[in-house]
Structure formats: C-alpha cells, structure tokens
Design an enzyme around this catalytic site. Structure first.
Site, PDB file in Angstrom:
ATOM      1  N   ASP A 164       0.871  -1.175  -0.060  1.00  0.00           N
ATOM      2  CA  ASP A 164       0.145  -0.043   0.113  1.00  0.00           C
ATOM      3  C   ASP A 164       0.878   1.354   0.020  1.00  0.00           C
ATOM      4  OD1 ASP A 164      -2.143   1.711   0.221  1.00  0.00           O
ATOM      5  OD2 ASP A 164      -2.104   1.364   2.536  1.00  0.00           O
ATOM      6  N   ALA A 165       1.457   1.539  -1.253  1.00  0.00           N
ATOM      7  CA  ALA A 165       2.298   2.914  -1.270  1.00  0.00           C
ATOM      8  C   ALA A 165       2.008   3.471  -2.757  1.00  0.00           C
ATOM      9  CB  ALA A 165       3.847   2.221  -1.178  1.00  0.00           C
TER      10      ALA A 165
END
Ligand code: SPV
Ligand code: MG
Length: 577
Positions: A72-73
């Site tokens: 999740d970036a």
C-alpha cells in the site's frame, strides 16, 4: 444475488449524506472486490428486534493493493483502483467512500473526483501526506506530511470539480500518525475547513482511543468557533475496544472498519492452504471454508438457475383453453369469439398469455368450431377437436388436449377476461396444482346468474373485497364445486389454474384411472363421463394431493350475458391493462 442490488449512480451518491442526516452516524465496511462487497451488502444481525447492517463501503487502498499482492504505497494506479470500484458498484447498492491516498498532484485529483462522482461514489478521502505515501499503520515507515496550505489547495480544486453538493471531499489528517501531535492536527483541521472540506478524518495507530477522542472534543469547539461542522470520520483499526456507538457519542459521523474482510480472508486462505498440505487432502480444510452452495448463493448462481428453469418452463408450458361448449346466451358462436369492445375475448386472452411469456396456446374447439379458422388461422394456435361437446362436459373437453399437458399447463376458461399479471403470478406460484380464486365473489357478482364454482380452503379466511397489504398467498383447498353453500365457501374458482409438470402428471394419472374404474356418480356429476373440471379436482384432493388456491379479489371478469359485456366494455382498460 448480485443482480438483486440495483441503484442509479445519483441515488447511491446521495444516500451517504442522507443516511448520516437520518442516523447521526454510519458504519462502513471495507470492500476490495465484488465478493467482499456482496458480503458487506448482505451481512445483517438482529438485535433487540432491530436489524443492524453496514451503511456503506470503504474502498481501501490497503486492501485493494493487498488483494493484488502489492504494497500500500500508491503503486496500484488509478485505472486499476477505478476497476475495483466499478466491480464493487456493479454488485451492490450501498454508498461507497473511496480511499484516495494523497490524491496525487492536484490535476490528478481533479480528474479522479470527476470520475468518482460520475460513477456514483459518495465521498473521497485524501490524506495530507506527500506522494508516494506509506501505509499509516506501519510503525516504522517514514510519514511525511504535506504543507497544509498546499493540501488545502488540492481540496479546493477537488471541490470545484464536483458537480453536485452531495459528493464529499474529506481530508484525512495524519498528524497523530506522523507524531506531529494534537495541536498540529487541529491547526490543519482549521485550514482544511476554511478551504471548504466536507469532512475530516482523524487517523491514529494507537491502541488507545484517547488521542482521537481529545481531537473530537477540540474539533467540536473549533467548529463552533468557525460556524461550520464538517462531518468527522474515524478508523478504529487499532483502538478497537471502543464501540461504534461510543465513537458516535463523541461526534464521529462515519466509522470505517477499514480492512477486516481482507484480513479475515487472508487468515482463512492461509490456514486452508496449510491444512491441505499437512493432511495431504482437503477434508480438514472444509471447516475453514464456506461451502460451494454458499458461494453460489452469494453471487446469485442459484437465481440464474431458477430463471433458466422459469424461462424453459414458460416456453414449454401450454395454455389450454377449452372452448367447445355452447352458451345459450351466445348460441351463434364459440364463447371465445364473444366480442367485447369489438374484439373477441380470445384476443384479450392471447395478449395476456403473450405478456406472461407463454408461447403455446391450445384451443379445444367444438360448437361452431369453424369460426376459429376464419379469425384465428394465422395466429400460431394449436387446435384440438371435441366432437362430443353436446353431450360431454368441461373435463372431457380439457382432456381433448391431453397431448399438450406433459410439460405442465395452464387451464384458462374461454369466457373470462383477466389481468395479465394474474397469469404471471399463477405460473410463478410455488404449487403443483394452483387455482386462481377470488375472495370477493359475494360482493362483486352483479347478478349471480349461474352456479359459481366455489372453493373451501383449509385456512378459514374471511371473504373480502377491500384492499389489503397482505401479500397474495397460497391457501390449501379442501373442497371445490358448484354445490357448496355460498355462505360456507371462502372463494370462487375463476377458471384459471396452473398445473406444473408434476401437477399435470397427477391429474392425468387420476383421469386415466377414473376412466377405467369410476362407476355411478362422480362427485357433483351424474357420471365420470359427464364430469366437470372441478369434479376431477375434488377427486385429486380426496386422493390426498395438494391443490392450492392463489387468492385475488379483482382484475378479472366472466362473460355470461350481454350485461356482462356492457360492464366489461366500461371497464375494459383496467381489466386488460
Ligand atoms: C486503508 O484502509 O487503506 C487506509 C486506512 O488508508 S489505514 O490502512 O489504516 O491507513
Ligand atoms: Mg489507504
């Protein structure tokens, strides 16, 4: 049941604000694909007589990325996120809040807002960090916050793009995540509120809710000072002992359970995968899995099967109209060809048969049968002859069409006009032999000029003619015939009946059996040879088979006299509508 949940994009978009206004706070569940969304849509419990369910979805960046096996970036691109959002929208009806990460560059955010609003998303939440952000729950990731003024500008640009007041742009304050403290969080809140934000999300990764509760209290005072209170949002992933209702008491309006369905699936998947390896077979993994029928039911496979069956049944089902008899009041023609508003009754019936989706109509002709050839030779009808119409009765006439009963059939008397919806309900009813019965016969019959086919049901319901919210239901029939006392009867059989494949098999078998064995009187008839349809139905009941009645109380009429025609002509629009 994915086809069941349908809503227009605008209606869904508006629903979030409406729910918050109505309920004070909403409970939101994470969804990362169609299946998880369906579970969120359907999950329900009953507590103290109240049904409790989720109010909407959180399309999470963490779970959307993780379900693709990606961190999740802000690596998963907008197109892919939009695809997941569309997948969720496609199978659900509840409002959706999208996790917009940092929103990217202001121009990217503008295009994202435009797209989300058009899809019917209710809100986007963007966090005040610098692209590319790192997930907030990681205890060691470096969290860099955006300059508040720059972030406020991005919010403004998003707000300007939205075309409705219902679409919400919500700012997510990361000061508690980044270690910048409560003061910073409140300063940012003021800046974002002044920029026109619709809501504020305060995030925390602590196990105690103290920080966010302090924020909520200070937020309420701040909003009082500013004269505007955008809604307040909480994501209680780590501080999960506090209940949603308690959070609501502190002023939180949206409470997001942000990742539970993905984490639950992850755990079960992992354990099932290991269980199969450990045991060298699937048996031990079963308790960790939903059954295949449960999956079928969630996604609506059983509904497709039911529809396939329904359409196949409708294609094969025959409508049999016995029209051989002679009515002394209209001796010059078959009853089917009695004209109402210049059209034969049969035309009205064929129109309703078509509306009910039925294809095969069989007419049993007798008296003046040639008249059908003139008027109906080109209408794709099947004709059977009853050469004994003068000395036999309705049962014999019906069985002249026995060749067309095998796949189930619908019996329709030739002298009735009825609403097309009734036929549709009749063939969809859950019984093998179902008669359409009227509960208002005592009140509606203008002149009881002939002996009615009356019905007694097991469930003693009062005859009625008034409107009622009670759904049309099936009743179990115990007696049917003309010799029933009108005061004792519950219904009138109107002359339309459905026989499923099994129902048709039962009546055919009993008919054939009675042909061989019946002697003397046959129920109300002097002999089996002179029996009416209701005599056979009584025999079916007496032999222990279930005959049901589907109750109606309007939307049909029987044509027996010139007076009936006059009445029908006055009412023709509602009757056939
Ligand atoms: C998400 O669900 O992607 C969120 C919430 O942004 S959190 O993971 O807690 O940061
Ligand atoms: Mg996120």
């Amino acid at each position: 049941m994915s086809l069941k949940y349908r809503i227009s994009p605008g209606e869904r978009l508006r629903a979030l604000k409406q729910l918050i206004e109505k309920k004070g706070f909403v409970r939101i569940i994470e969804a990362h694909n169609g299946l998880s969304a369906l579970i969120g849509e359907m999950a329900q419990i009953e507590q103290d007589g109240e049904i409790i369910e989720y109010d909407g979805f959180w399309e999470s960046s963490l779970t959307d990325s993780a379900s693709k096996g990606i961190p999740d970036a802000e690596i998963v691109g907008t197109e892919s996120r939009a695809h997941t959002i569309d997948e969720i929208l496609n199978v659900t009806s509840k409002p959706i809040i999208v996790d917009g990460d940092t929103g990217g560059a202001p121009a990217q955010f503008e295009y994202f807002v435009k797209r989300l609003e058009r899809l019917g998303v209710s809100a986007v939440i963007i966090e005040d960090k610098i692209f590319p952000k790192r997930n907030s729950l990681d205890p060691t990731a470096k969290q860099t916050q955006e300059d508040p003024e720059k972030f406020a500008q991005k919010i403004q640009r998003g707000k300007e793009i939205a075309v409705t007041d219902d679409f919400m742009v919500i700012s997510r304050i990361e000061s508690l995540i980044a270690g910048a403290g409560l003061e910073d969080a409140l300063e940012r809140a003021e800046c974002y509120i002044r920029a026109g934000v619709d809501g504020v999300m305060i995030h925390s990764k602590k196990e105690s809710p103290d920080d966010i509760l302090s924020f909520a209290q200070a937020y309420n005072s701040l909003c009082e000072r500013l004269g505007r209170r955008p809604i307040l949002v909480s994501v209680p992933t780590t501080y999960n002992l506090i209940t949603d209702r308690e959070l609501a008491k502190y002023g939180f309006n949206i409470i997001i359970h942000a990742n539970h369905l993905l984490r639950a699936a992850h755990k079960s998947m992992y354990e099932s995968a290991r269980a199969i390896l450990m045991n060298d077979r699937g048996f031990e993994a079963e308790p960790l899995c939903s059954s295949v029928p449960e999956i079928f039911s969630t996604v609506g496979f059983d509904v497709i099967k039911e529809k396939d069956r329904k359409y196949l049944r409708e294609q094969r089902l025959s409508v049999i109209i016995p029209a051989a008899g002679k009515d002394p009041a209209f001796a010059d023609r078959p009853k089917s060809l009695i004209r109402v508003a210049n059209k034969p009754i049969l035309d009205y019936q064929l129109e309703n048969i078509r509306k009910a989706g039925l294809r095969k109509t069989v007419i049993v002709k007798g008296h003046e049968g040639k008249q059908f050839d003139k008027e109906f030779s080109d209408k794709n009808l099947i004709f059977c002859n009853n050469d004994h119409y003068e000395d036999k009765h309705s049962l014999y006439s019906l069985f002249c069409a026995e060749d067309y009963m095998k796949d189930g059939f619908l019996l329709l008397y030739s002298d009735i006009l009825l609403d097309g919806g009734h036929l549709q309900k009749l063939i969809n009813s859950k019984g093998d032999i179902v008669l359409l019965v009227d509960s208002s016969y005592r009140y509606h019959k203008h002149e009881i000029d002939k002996k009615l086919d009356l019905v007694i049901s097991k469930q003693q319901r009062a005859a009625r003619y008034y409107r009622s919210l009670r759904p049309m239901g099936l009743v179990e029939i115990t007696r049917v015939g003309k010799k029933i006392d009108i005061e004792v009867a519950n219904y009138e059989f109107i002359g339309a009946a459905y026989f499923s494949e099994e129902g048709a098999q039962i009546v055919r078998k009993i008919y054939q059996d009675c042909q061989q064995t019946a002697v003397g009187r046959f129920h109300e008839a002097e002999s089996f040879a002179h029996a009416g349809v209701t005599d056979l139905l009584q025999e079916v009941i007496d032999r222990g088979f279930m005959v049901h009645g589907l109750e109606i109380y309007q939307g049909w009429m029987e044509i027996h006299s010139r007076k009936d025609i006059e009445i029908a002509e006055q009412e023709i629009t509602p009757v056939v509508g």
